[in-house]
Design a protein around this motif. Sequence first.
Motif, PDB file in Angstrom:
ATOM      1  N   TYR A 129       0.811  -1.203   0.000  1.00  0.00           N
ATOM      2  CA  TYR A 129       0.000   0.000   0.000  1.00  0.00           C
ATOM      3  C   TYR A 129       0.853   1.265   0.000  1.00  0.00           C
ATOM      4  CZ  TYR A 129       0.730  -0.036   5.095  1.00  0.00           C
ATOM      5  OH  TYR A 129       1.287  -0.050   6.346  1.00  0.00           O
ATOM      6  N   VAL A 130       2.031   1.209   0.640  1.00  0.00           N
ATOM      7  CA  VAL A 130       2.949   2.350   0.605  1.00  0.00           C
ATOM      8  C   VAL A 130       3.515   2.493  -0.799  1.00  0.00           C
ATOM      9  CG1 VAL A 130       5.124   3.286   1.479  1.00  0.00           C
ATOM     10  CG2 VAL A 130       3.544   2.129   3.046  1.00  0.00           C
ATOM     11  N   LEU A 131       3.913   1.396  -1.393  1.00  0.00           N
ATOM     12  CA  LEU A 131       4.429   1.407  -2.758  1.00  0.00           C
ATOM     13  C   LEU A 131       3.378   1.934  -3.715  1.00  0.00           C
ATOM     14  CD1 LEU A 131       6.665   0.547  -4.759  1.00  0.00           C
ATOM     15  CD2 LEU A 131       5.593  -1.711  -4.838  1.00  0.00           C
ATOM     16  N   ASN A 132       2.134   1.492  -3.541  1.00  0.00           N
ATOM     17  CA  ASN A 132       1.056   1.911  -4.414  1.00  0.00           C
ATOM     18  C   ASN A 132       0.818   3.413  -4.312  1.00  0.00           C
ATOM     19  OD1 ASN A 132      -0.806   0.956  -6.355  1.00  0.00           O
ATOM     20  ND2 ASN A 132      -2.470   1.194  -4.876  1.00  0.00           N
ATOM     21  N   LYS A 133       0.853   3.955  -3.096  1.00  0.00           N
ATOM     22  CA  LYS A 133       0.693   5.396  -2.908  1.00  0.00           C
ATOM     23  C   LYS A 133       1.823   6.161  -3.586  1.00  0.00           C
ATOM     24  CE  LYS A 133      -3.016   6.277  -0.445  1.00  0.00           C
ATOM     25  NZ  LYS A 133      -4.063   7.177  -0.973  1.00  0.00           N
ATOM     26  N   ARG A 134       3.029   5.615  -3.483  1.00  0.00           N
ATOM     27  CA  ARG A 134       4.204   6.272  -4.034  1.00  0.00           C
ATOM     28  C   ARG A 134       4.189   6.308  -5.554  1.00  0.00           C
ATOM     29  NH1 ARG A 134      10.010   4.050  -2.275  1.00  0.00           N
ATOM     30  NH2 ARG A 134      10.081   3.554  -4.468  1.00  0.00           N
ATOM     31  N   THR A 135       3.442   5.379  -6.179  1.00  0.00           N
ATOM     32  CA  THR A 135       3.429   5.296  -7.638  1.00  0.00           C
ATOM     33  C   THR A 135       2.065   5.656  -8.232  1.00  0.00           C
ATOM     34  OG1 THR A 135       2.919   2.923  -7.521  1.00  0.00           O
ATOM     35  CG2 THR A 135       5.245   3.537  -7.662  1.00  0.00           C
ATOM     36  N   ASP A 136       1.167   6.227  -7.420  1.00  0.00           N
ATOM     37  CA  ASP A 136      -0.171   6.578  -7.894  1.00  0.00           C
ATOM     38  C   ASP A 136      -0.155   7.545  -9.071  1.00  0.00           C
ATOM     39  OD1 ASP A 136      -2.041   5.060  -6.680  1.00  0.00           O
ATOM     40  OD2 ASP A 136      -2.453   6.439  -5.035  1.00  0.00           O
ATOM     41  N   TYR A 137       0.856   8.389  -9.130  1.00  0.00           N
ATOM     42  CA  TYR A 137       0.911   9.416 -10.172  1.00  0.00           C
ATOM     43  C   TYR A 137       1.284   8.854 -11.538  1.00  0.00           C
ATOM     44  CZ  TYR A 137       5.952   8.990  -9.731  1.00  0.00           C
ATOM     45  OH  TYR A 137       7.230   8.485  -9.725  1.00  0.00           O
ATOM     46  N   ILE A 138       1.766   7.623 -11.595  1.00  0.00           N
ATOM     47  CA  ILE A 138       2.254   7.052 -12.852  1.00  0.00           C
ATOM     48  C   ILE A 138       1.078   6.714 -13.757  1.00  0.00           C
ATOM     49  CG2 ILE A 138       3.541   5.145 -13.906  1.00  0.00           C
ATOM     50  CD1 ILE A 138       5.147   4.980 -11.309  1.00  0.00           C
ATOM     51  N   SER A 139       1.165   7.120 -15.022  1.00  0.00           N
ATOM     52  CA  SER A 139       0.078   6.908 -15.971  1.00  0.00           C
ATOM     53  C   SER A 139      -0.054   5.428 -16.334  1.00  0.00           C
ATOM     54  CB  SER A 139       0.323   7.724 -17.246  1.00  0.00           C
ATOM     55  OG  SER A 139       1.455   7.226 -17.933  1.00  0.00           O
ATOM     56  N   ILE A 140      -1.241   5.052 -16.796  1.00  0.00           N
ATOM     57  CA  ILE A 140      -1.491   3.670 -17.198  1.00  0.00           C
ATOM     58  C   ILE A 140      -0.578   3.238 -18.348  1.00  0.00           C
ATOM     59  CG2 ILE A 140      -3.190   2.078 -18.181  1.00  0.00           C
ATOM     60  CD1 ILE A 140      -3.583   2.600 -15.219  1.00  0.00           C
ATOM     61  N   PRO A 141      -0.399   4.053 -19.406  1.00  0.00           N
ATOM     62  CA  PRO A 141       0.513   3.634 -20.485  1.00  0.00           C
ATOM     63  C   PRO A 141       1.935   3.346 -19.979  1.00  0.00           C
ATOM     64  CG  PRO A 141      -0.845   5.446 -21.246  1.00  0.00           C
ATOM     65  CD  PRO A 141      -1.112   5.304 -19.782  1.00  0.00           C
ATOM     66  N   LYS A 142       2.416   4.177 -19.057  1.00  0.00           N
ATOM     67  CA  LYS A 142       3.756   3.954 -18.517  1.00  0.00           C
ATOM     68  C   LYS A 142       3.792   2.679 -17.681  1.00  0.00           C
ATOM     69  CE  LYS A 142       7.550   6.252 -16.110  1.00  0.00           C
ATOM     70  NZ  LYS A 142       8.006   7.488 -15.416  1.00  0.00           N
ATOM     71  N   ARG A 143       2.747   2.433 -16.911  1.00  0.00           N
ATOM     72  CA  ARG A 143       2.661   1.199 -16.136  1.00  0.00           C
ATOM     73  C   ARG A 143       2.688  -0.020 -17.065  1.00  0.00           C
ATOM     74  NH1 ARG A 143       0.743   1.626 -10.752  1.00  0.00           N
ATOM     75  NH2 ARG A 143       0.140   3.744 -10.180  1.00  0.00           N
ATOM     76  N   LEU A 144       1.898   0.044 -18.137  1.00  0.00           N
ATOM     77  CA  LEU A 144       1.837  -1.072 -19.078  1.00  0.00           C
ATOM     78  C   LEU A 144       3.194  -1.327 -19.722  1.00  0.00           C
ATOM     79  CD1 LEU A 144      -1.591  -0.351 -20.817  1.00  0.00           C
ATOM     80  CD2 LEU A 144      -1.089  -2.175 -19.180  1.00  0.00           C
ATOM     81  N   LEU A 145       3.908  -0.256 -20.040  1.00  0.00           N
ATOM     82  CA  LEU A 145       5.230  -0.399 -20.652  1.00  0.00           C
ATOM     83  C   LEU A 145       6.191  -1.115 -19.712  1.00  0.00           C
ATOM     84  CD1 LEU A 145       7.334   0.165 -22.859  1.00  0.00           C
ATOM     85  CD2 LEU A 145       7.702   2.423 -21.808  1.00  0.00           C
ATOM     86  N   PHE A 146       6.230  -0.688 -18.457  1.00  0.00           N
ATOM     87  CA  PHE A 146       7.154  -1.303 -17.504  1.00  0.00           C
ATOM     88  C   PHE A 146       6.736  -2.737 -17.166  1.00  0.00           C
ATOM     89  CE2 PHE A 146       8.716   2.989 -16.852  1.00  0.00           C
ATOM     90  CZ  PHE A 146      10.064   2.775 -16.653  1.00  0.00           C
ATOM     91  N   ILE A 147       5.431  -2.989 -17.081  1.00  0.00           N
ATOM     92  CA  ILE A 147       4.962  -4.350 -16.821  1.00  0.00           C
ATOM     93  C   ILE A 147       5.289  -5.248 -18.005  1.00  0.00           C
ATOM     94  CG2 ILE A 147       2.868  -5.758 -16.559  1.00  0.00           C
ATOM     95  CD1 ILE A 147       1.798  -3.531 -14.722  1.00  0.00           C
ATOM     96  N   PHE A 148       5.158  -4.724 -19.212  1.00  0.00           N
ATOM     97  CA  PHE A 148       5.555  -5.459 -20.418  1.00  0.00           C
ATOM     98  C   PHE A 148       7.027  -5.863 -20.323  1.00  0.00           C
ATOM     99  CE2 PHE A 148       7.457  -5.677 -24.593  1.00  0.00           C
ATOM    100  CZ  PHE A 148       6.540  -6.414 -25.339  1.00  0.00           C
ATOM    101  N   CYS A 149       7.880  -4.898 -19.983  1.00  0.00           N
ATOM    102  CA  CYS A 149       9.320  -5.168 -19.874  1.00  0.00           C
ATOM    103  C   CYS A 149       9.611  -6.170 -18.759  1.00  0.00           C
ATOM    104  CB  CYS A 149      10.084  -3.871 -19.634  1.00  0.00           C
ATOM    105  SG  CYS A 149      10.045  -2.731 -21.035  1.00  0.00           S
ATOM    106  N   GLY A 150       8.929  -6.011 -17.610  1.00  0.00           N
ATOM    107  CA  GLY A 150       9.137  -6.928 -16.491  1.00  0.00           C
ATOM    108  C   GLY A 150       8.736  -8.344 -16.837  1.00  0.00           C
ATOM    109  N   ALA A 151       7.568  -8.511 -17.466  1.00  0.00           N
ATOM    110  CA  ALA A 151       7.098  -9.839 -17.849  1.00  0.00           C
ATOM    111  C   ALA A 151       8.029 -10.474 -18.883  1.00  0.00           C
ATOM    112  CB  ALA A 151       5.669  -9.753 -18.394  1.00  0.00           C
ATOM    113  N   MET A 152       8.559  -9.659 -19.792  1.00  0.00           N
ATOM    114  CA  MET A 152       9.479 -10.175 -20.801  1.00  0.00           C
ATOM    115  C   MET A 152      10.776 -10.655 -20.147  1.00  0.00           C
ATOM    116  SD  MET A 152      10.587  -8.413 -24.414  1.00  0.00           S
ATOM    117  CE  MET A 152      11.411  -7.026 -23.625  1.00  0.00           C
TER     118      MET A 152
END
Length: 199
Positions: free
Chosen positions: A4-27
Amino acid sequence: MKYYVLNKRTDYISIPKRLLFIFCGAMLVAIALQLLLMKNNVIDGGIVGVSIILSHLTSIEVGFFLLLLNTPFFFIGYSYLGNRFILLSLFGIVILSFFTHLLEPFPSISQNPLIVIFLGGGLLGLGVGTVIRFGGSLDGTEILAILFSGRSSFTIGQIVMFINLFIFISAIFIFGLKEAVFSLATFFVAYKTIDFSIK
């Protein structure tokens, strides 16, 4: 770090940016699994580890089991962590399944135990940590760890390690003692990398 602390710290990050990093992480996770770990009979923990074992026993591609076994945990995650978490996690699992399928025909890039343990574990932990940091999950046990970490003094990586001990014990009977020890060492590297990457 608590989710929940991590989530609060990253709340400002846009969905496209989240998807990009999750794509890279999963790869990264798919690369670690298919090009280093699985072909050396080294397993990950959690649902991924169980999927690798089932794939080994049945010759069905690991991506199928990843989708099948993770589904119940998504419902648990939905109840406690919300729509965004589930959508990002589903996206990550689909990417992971796709790349594990795509990389399946390729041989392992190394059979050296040290390279497999440290490079494989490092890539695995970095990929998983990146997905968690940007709001998703690739494994049902990570969802449980995220929930428990908010209610205890343990980190996500510590909880995942505890949950996965029995999987590595099972690996002794399926792959052999040496491979099980390599798997445990690899996961130790991975879980330390997870905690480091989400700080």
